[in-house]
Design an enzyme around this catalytic site. Structure first.
Site, mmCIF file in Angstrom:
data_model
loop_
_atom_site.group_PDB
_atom_site.id
_atom_site.type_symbol
_atom_site.label_atom_id
_atom_site.label_comp_id
_atom_site.label_asym_id
_atom_site.label_seq_id
_atom_site.Cartn_x
_atom_site.Cartn_y
_atom_site.Cartn_z
ATOM 1 N N HIS A 1 -8.486 1.839 0.439
ATOM 2 C CA HIS A 1 -9.154 2.042 -1.383
ATOM 3 C C HIS A 1 -9.630 0.523 -1.853
ATOM 4 C CE1 HIS A 1 -4.800 3.065 -1.306
ATOM 5 N NE2 HIS A 1 -4.845 2.213 -2.669
ATOM 6 N N GLN A 15 0.711 -1.304 -0.078
ATOM 7 C CA GLN A 15 0.076 -0.243 -0.147
ATOM 8 C C GLN A 15 0.833 1.640 0.336
ATOM 9 O OE1 GLN A 15 -2.302 0.062 3.205
ATOM 10 N NE2 GLN A 15 -3.751 1.501 2.476
HETATM 11 P P1 AMP Z 1 -1.104 1.878 -3.404
HETATM 12 O O1 AMP Z 1 -0.424 1.077 -3.903
HETATM 13 O O2 AMP Z 1 -2.615 0.398 -3.185
HETATM 14 O O3 AMP Z 1 -1.566 2.412 -1.795
HETATM 15 O O4 AMP Z 1 -2.448 2.462 -4.634
HETATM 16 C C1 AMP Z 1 -1.881 4.051 -5.155
HETATM 17 C C2 AMP Z 1 -3.020 4.161 -5.936
HETATM 18 O O5 AMP Z 1 -3.127 5.306 -6.057
HETATM 19 C C3 AMP Z 1 -1.629 3.915 -7.337
HETATM 20 O O6 AMP Z 1 -2.435 2.902 -8.406
HETATM 21 C C4 AMP Z 1 -1.315 5.388 -8.008
HETATM 22 O O7 AMP Z 1 -1.638 5.563 -9.253
HETATM 23 C C5 AMP Z 1 -3.034 5.700 -7.324
HETATM 24 N N1 AMP Z 1 -2.451 7.742 -7.281
HETATM 25 C C6 AMP Z 1 -2.198 7.909 -6.287
HETATM 26 N N2 AMP Z 1 -2.833 9.593 -6.382
HETATM 27 C C7 AMP Z 1 -3.161 9.640 -7.645
HETATM 28 C C8 AMP Z 1 -4.267 10.657 -7.944
HETATM 29 N N3 AMP Z 1 -3.725 11.434 -7.990
HETATM 30 N N4 AMP Z 1 -4.765 10.515 -9.068
HETATM 31 C C9 AMP Z 1 -5.287 9.378 -9.071
HETATM 32 N N5 AMP Z 1 -4.650 8.314 -8.904
HETATM 33 C C10 AMP Z 1 -4.043 8.262 -7.833
#
Ligand code: AMP
Ligand code: ZN
Length: 115
Positions: A99, A93
């Site tokens: 999410h 994460q």
């Molecule tokens: P995780 O590794 O599960 O915490 O995933 C976080 C996700 O958030 C990643 O796939 C990123 O590409 C996405 N992310 C980070 N910042 C943004 C943003 N401003 N808008 C859309 N997605 C984002």
């Protein structure tokens, strides 16, 4: 949480490509998609990860899981999709606001590659 990026997205303080919103939930496309369709469903409530969720979040988590297939279908994923919930540093994460990734379209490889 004032400095949480996903709280800011849910409040509209940071722009996103919105997929869905209601009073409890918000969904938006991932900025760095891993498949043709890749969006995230989040609660407006700041919960850092599934590890911080408790029985008080039962209905919220249930709503998220039941909404996911509806949104996936609206995004054209008639044939199925993958849900990923990275949880904690050990789960990869990166953003510490709970999410659900909803991923599909194109080729979705096996989740775990066995050698
Ligand atoms: P995780 O590794 O599960 O915490 O995933 C976080 C996700 O958030 C990643 O796939 C990123 O590409 C996405 N992310 C980070 N910042 C943004 C943003 N401003 N808008 C859309 N997605 C984002
Ligand atoms: Zn947050």
């Amino acid at each position: 949480m004032s400095d949480c990026i996903f709280c800011k997205i849910a409040r509209g303080e940071i722009s996103s490509r919105k997929v869905y919103e209601d009073d409890e939930l918000f969904a938006f496309h991932d900025i760095n998609p891993v498949a043709p369709v890749h969006f995230m469903l989040i609660p407006r409530l700041h919960v850092a990860s599934l590890m911080e969720a408790d029985s008080g979040h039962t209905a919220l988590l249930g709503r998220m899981l039941l909404l996911a297939p509806k949104l996936a279908k609206e995004q054209g994923l008639d044939n199925g999709f993958r849900i990923v919930i990275n949880t904690g540093k050990g789960g990869g994460q990166e953003v510490f606001h709970l999410h659900i990734h909803i991923i599909g379209g194109g080729h979705i490889p096996p989740m775990v590659r066995r050698s």
